[in-house]
Scaffold this active site. Structure first.
Site, PDB file in Angstrom:
ATOM      1  N   ASP A 173      35.661  43.407 -30.262  1.00  0.00           N
ATOM      2  CA  ASP A 173      35.437  43.125 -28.833  1.00  0.00           C
ATOM      3  C   ASP A 173      35.730  44.391 -28.033  1.00  0.00           C
ATOM      4  OD1 ASP A 173      34.913  41.601 -26.474  1.00  0.00           O
ATOM      5  OD2 ASP A 173      37.060  41.492 -26.111  1.00  0.00           O
ATOM      6  N   SER A 174      35.294  44.378 -26.785  1.00  0.00           N
ATOM      7  CA  SER A 174      35.572  45.509 -25.899  1.00  0.00           C
ATOM      8  C   SER A 174      37.066  45.614 -25.579  1.00  0.00           C
ATOM      9  CB  SER A 174      34.771  45.357 -24.603  1.00  0.00           C
ATOM     10  OG  SER A 174      35.062  44.116 -23.992  1.00  0.00           O
ATOM     11  N   CYS A 189      32.206  40.175 -28.583  1.00  0.00           N
ATOM     12  CA  CYS A 189      31.939  40.554 -27.197  1.00  0.00           C
ATOM     13  C   CYS A 189      30.560  40.041 -26.766  1.00  0.00           C
ATOM     14  CB  CYS A 189      31.984  42.078 -27.084  1.00  0.00           C
ATOM     15  SG  CYS A 189      31.656  42.666 -25.424  1.00  0.00           S
ATOM     16  N   GLU A 232      42.843  39.306 -16.906  1.00  0.00           N
ATOM     17  CA  GLU A 232      43.676  40.425 -17.362  1.00  0.00           C
ATOM     18  C   GLU A 232      45.011  40.443 -16.603  1.00  0.00           C
ATOM     19  OE1 GLU A 232      42.857  43.516 -19.271  1.00  0.00           O
ATOM     20  OE2 GLU A 232      41.245  42.381 -20.205  1.00  0.00           O
ATOM     21  N   CYS A 292      31.663  34.596 -21.893  1.00  0.00           N
ATOM     22  CA  CYS A 292      32.460  35.828 -21.846  1.00  0.00           C
ATOM     23  C   CYS A 292      33.770  35.549 -22.582  1.00  0.00           C
ATOM     24  CB  CYS A 292      32.734  36.215 -20.402  1.00  0.00           C
ATOM     25  SG  CYS A 292      33.867  37.611 -20.217  1.00  0.00           S
ATOM     26  N   HIS A 314      36.733  36.377 -22.068  1.00  0.00           N
ATOM     27  CA  HIS A 314      37.930  36.112 -21.260  1.00  0.00           C
ATOM     28  C   HIS A 314      37.977  34.686 -20.712  1.00  0.00           C
ATOM     29  CE1 HIS A 314      38.340  40.396 -21.453  1.00  0.00           C
ATOM     30  NE2 HIS A 314      39.411  40.394 -20.676  1.00  0.00           N
TER      31      HIS A 314
HETATM   32  N1  DGL Z   1      34.214  41.242 -23.791  1.00  0.00           N
HETATM   33  C1  DGL Z   1      33.356  41.161 -22.611  1.00  0.00           C
HETATM   34  C2  DGL Z   1      32.381  39.982 -22.790  1.00  0.00           C
HETATM   35  O1  DGL Z   1      32.626  39.061 -23.554  1.00  0.00           O
HETATM   36  C3  DGL Z   1      34.165  40.981 -21.334  1.00  0.00           C
HETATM   37  C4  DGL Z   1      35.012  42.177 -20.957  1.00  0.00           C
HETATM   38  C5  DGL Z   1      34.184  43.421 -20.668  1.00  0.00           C
HETATM   39  O2  DGL Z   1      33.471  43.464 -19.633  1.00  0.00           O
HETATM   40  O3  DGL Z   1      34.232  44.342 -21.477  1.00  0.00           O
HETATM   41  O4  DGL Z   1      31.355  39.976 -22.164  1.00  0.00           O
END
Ligand code: DGL
Length: 261
Positions: free
Chosen positions: A10-11, A73, A150, A183, A185
């Site tokens: 993931d990011s 992600c 976050e 997403c 999060h």
């Molecule tokens: N991991 C990203 C997603 O699921 C969210 C966080 C980001 O913007 O990097 O889209």
């Protein structure tokens, strides 16, 4: 019996919601988790940038021995899943197809709302996947949700207010009966969102749906608890602190990685 080693990418720490679901649903595997915390957020970046970052991350996980990859992600999947999957030699699974499958199965009215980052929404990856499954989707970018999560404002009046603004008018009485959290999060906002959308609306978390798809592919197991190793591109202390909220358990063994940009 050998245990498969699954790489989860993931990011940042958000993909730990997917790892959390995997640890509960697929305890027969061991895991490597990569959070590209130095280069987050992906949600507001271009296709080229997201593809370049994501490919370097999944190639790193493959070099570490991952035998299959979960691209947790949503933004990376929406913008560049094919490119990411073809850059490695092991099978890869994204989060959008499982999320769309679960959304289509849950919706009786065949109308859904998808909330996600700006990148995911502008790609229309969820809309297209849902259309293929006979569901009409309205997509809504909710860019403030990632920083609010976050910040740990999961049950904060500001977050509730923002959610009301984003979701206002999307669930009229004959309209969508399903909300897809597109997403990594957003699963942490599920309890808050439950109080914002009408009770008849089913909330789909692509983390759970993705873990269920992995479980269908893997059988057996030796009863041992999964072993997990973590990699992050920014501070390992910050990763540990933020990540424990998403994973709902202690995080140890975080290794810092510097990837070429
Ligand atoms: N991991 C990203 C997603 O699921 C969210 C966080 C980001 O913007 O990097 O889209």
């Amino acid at each position: 019996m050998t245990r498969p080693l699954i790489g989860v990418f993931d990011s940042g720490v958000g993909g730990l919601t997917v790892l959390n679901a995997l640890l509960r649903q697929v305890s027969t595997a061991d895991y490597l988790y990569f959070g590209d915390t130095a280069r987050l957020p992906y949600g507001s970046k271009s296709v080229e940038t997201v593809a370049k970052y994501a490919i370097s991350a999944v190639q790193f996980l493959e070099q570490q021995g991952a035998e299959r990859l979960v691209v947790a992600c949503n933004t990376a999947c929406a913008l560049a899943f094919q490119r990411i999957a073809s850059s490695i030699h092991v099978p890869a699974l994204g989060v959008i197809e499982p999320g769309a499958d679960a959304g289509a199965a849950a919706s009786h009215t065949k109308r859904a709302v998808v909330i996600a980052t700006e990148g995911t929404v502008s790609s229309h990856a969820y809309r297209d996947a849902l259309t293929e499954r006979g569901v009409t989707a309205v997509e809504k970018a909710c860019p403030l949700f990632v920083p609010l999560v976050e910040e740990g404002w999961l049950d904060h009046e500001v977050t509730r207010h923002v959610a009301h603004i984003y979701l206002e008018g999307l669930f009229d009485s004959h309209g969508p009966d399903t909300l897809i959290l597109g997403c990594t999060h957003y699963p942490l906002l599920k309890p808050l969102l439950r109080t914002v959308v009408p009770p008849r609306v089913c909330i789909i978390d692509s983390a759970e749906a993705t873990a269920a798809a992995v479980r269908r592919d893997l059988a057996g197991g030796d009863g041992r608890r999964p072993n997990v190793r973590f990699f992050a591109t920014d501070s390992i202390e910050k990763f540990r602190r933020a990540g424990e909220k998403f994973l709902e358990r202690d995080i140890k063994d975080v290794v810092h990685v510097d990837l070429e940009t």
